[in-house]
Design a protein around this motif. Structure first.
Motif, mmCIF file in Angstrom:
data_model
loop_
_atom_site.group_PDB
_atom_site.id
_atom_site.type_symbol
_atom_site.label_atom_id
_atom_site.label_comp_id
_atom_site.label_asym_id
_atom_site.label_seq_id
_atom_site.Cartn_x
_atom_site.Cartn_y
_atom_site.Cartn_z
ATOM 1 N N LEU A 160 43.392 -3.641 -2.406
ATOM 2 C CA LEU A 160 44.105 -3.745 -1.168
ATOM 3 C C LEU A 160 44.660 -2.526 -0.737
ATOM 4 N N GLY A 161 44.699 -2.396 0.685
ATOM 5 C CA GLY A 161 45.408 -1.156 1.334
ATOM 6 C C GLY A 161 46.246 -1.728 2.248
ATOM 7 N N CYS A 162 47.275 -1.145 2.445
ATOM 8 C CA CYS A 162 48.449 -1.888 3.478
ATOM 9 C C CYS A 162 49.137 -0.803 3.981
ATOM 10 N N GLN A 163 49.793 -0.960 5.146
ATOM 11 C CA GLN A 163 50.878 0.005 5.611
ATOM 12 C C GLN A 163 52.221 -0.264 5.171
ATOM 13 N N ARG A 164 53.106 0.895 5.113
ATOM 14 C CA ARG A 164 54.513 0.628 4.435
ATOM 15 C C ARG A 164 55.057 -0.679 5.046
ATOM 16 N N GLY A 165 55.689 -1.225 4.364
ATOM 17 C CA GLY A 165 56.444 -2.431 4.580
ATOM 18 C C GLY A 165 55.721 -3.571 4.969
ATOM 19 N N CYS A 166 54.575 -3.889 4.301
ATOM 20 C CA CYS A 166 53.585 -4.778 4.575
ATOM 21 C C CYS A 166 54.054 -5.964 3.603
ATOM 22 N N LEU A 167 54.111 -7.134 4.025
ATOM 23 C CA LEU A 167 54.824 -8.275 3.086
ATOM 24 C C LEU A 167 53.720 -8.725 2.289
ATOM 25 N N ALA A 168 54.284 -9.444 1.111
ATOM 26 C CA ALA A 168 53.314 -9.954 0.047
ATOM 27 C C ALA A 168 52.582 -11.127 0.819
ATOM 28 N N SER A 169 53.484 -11.906 1.644
ATOM 29 C CA SER A 169 52.764 -13.191 2.528
ATOM 30 C C SER A 169 51.566 -12.633 3.351
ATOM 31 N N THR A 170 51.844 -11.496 3.828
ATOM 32 C CA THR A 170 50.576 -10.887 4.726
ATOM 33 C C THR A 170 49.336 -10.897 4.055
ATOM 34 N N LEU A 171 49.632 -10.016 2.798
ATOM 35 C CA LEU A 171 48.633 -9.866 1.805
ATOM 36 C C LEU A 171 47.959 -11.184 1.258
ATOM 37 N N ARG A 172 48.725 -11.987 0.939
ATOM 38 C CA ARG A 172 48.301 -13.132 0.459
ATOM 39 C C ARG A 172 47.570 -14.008 1.331
ATOM 40 N N ALA A 173 48.079 -14.091 2.509
ATOM 41 C CA ALA A 173 47.283 -14.759 3.750
ATOM 42 C C ALA A 173 45.900 -14.194 3.759
ATOM 43 N N LEU A 174 45.565 -12.804 3.862
ATOM 44 C CA LEU A 174 44.408 -12.234 3.867
ATOM 45 C C LEU A 174 43.584 -12.474 2.592
ATOM 46 N N LEU A 175 44.217 -12.479 1.449
ATOM 47 C CA LEU A 175 43.203 -12.727 0.219
ATOM 48 C C LEU A 175 43.023 -14.265 0.257
ATOM 49 N N ASP A 176 43.753 -15.159 0.507
ATOM 50 C CA ASP A 176 43.492 -16.624 0.505
ATOM 51 C C ASP A 176 42.223 -16.968 1.629
ATOM 52 N N GLN A 177 42.279 -16.237 2.949
ATOM 53 C CA GLN A 177 41.510 -16.355 3.764
ATOM 54 C C GLN A 177 39.992 -15.860 3.321
ATOM 55 N N ALA A 178 39.969 -14.493 2.787
ATOM 56 C CA ALA A 178 38.757 -14.092 2.070
ATOM 57 C C ALA A 178 38.025 -14.846 1.130
ATOM 58 N N LEU A 179 38.927 -15.277 0.259
ATOM 59 C CA LEU A 179 38.291 -16.203 -1.114
ATOM 60 C C LEU A 179 37.779 -17.514 -0.574
ATOM 61 N N LEU A 180 38.552 -18.083 0.436
ATOM 62 C CA LEU A 180 38.199 -19.277 1.066
ATOM 63 C C LEU A 180 36.814 -19.129 1.855
ATOM 64 N N ALA A 181 36.670 -18.106 2.684
ATOM 65 C CA ALA A 181 35.322 -18.031 3.252
ATOM 66 C C ALA A 181 34.325 -17.681 2.314
ATOM 67 N N HIS A 182 34.528 -16.981 1.166
ATOM 68 C CA HIS A 182 33.389 -16.793 0.328
ATOM 69 C C HIS A 182 33.196 -17.829 -0.982
#
Length: 134
Positions: free
Chosen positions: A11-33
């Motif tokens: 994971l890479g992120c900008q300062r202040g990126c929320l856990a929910s934002t990271l989780r949404a990207l993770l969930d989307q990636a896992l679901l797609a694959h």
């Protein structure tokens, strides 16, 4: 430890990126694959993000270890990246945090050289990659 493939999320992120934002990207990636969250063994990033609240919160929510690597360690992965970012290099000293970190940790945990199962994906304020090792 469960055997089988070792899946590591970088994971890479900008300062202040929320856990929910990271989780949404993770969930989307896992679901797609078609990958279940419980197949993921660990999270990885760059040591500049060691104290990033969103990353720490995500690791805690998922009950997964977060391992951070130095820019020097991640720079060694330059040739194995699907995408090399000059901006990332200027800011961090490596050409891609998510892919490099995922590969670095999967290499460390596995017995085979890691490969990128999911190359760099970008989300709001965040990037993600998934590496696989055996």
């Amino acid at each position: 430890m469960n055997s089988g493939p070792i899946l590591v999320v970088g994971l890479g992120c900008q300062r202040g990126c929320l856990a929910s934002t990271l989780r949404a990207l993770l969930d989307q990636a896992l679901l797609a694959h078609g990958i279940a969250l419980d197949q993921v063994r660990a999270l990885a990033s760059i040591d500049l993000k060691r104290d990033e609240p969103g990353l720490l919160e995500l690791a805690e929510q998922l009950a997964l270890p977060l391992t951070c690597f130095s820019a020097e360690q991640l720079a060694d992965y330059r040739e194995r990246l699907s995408h090399r970012s000059e901006i990332a290099f200027e800011r961090t000293g490596c050409y891609g945090v998510a892919e490099s970190a995922a590969l670095a940790l999967a290499d460390k945990l596995g017995t085979t050289p890691a490969t990128l199962l999911i190359p760099r994906l970008s989300g709001p304020m965040s990037t993600l990659a998934l590496a696989l090792a055996l």
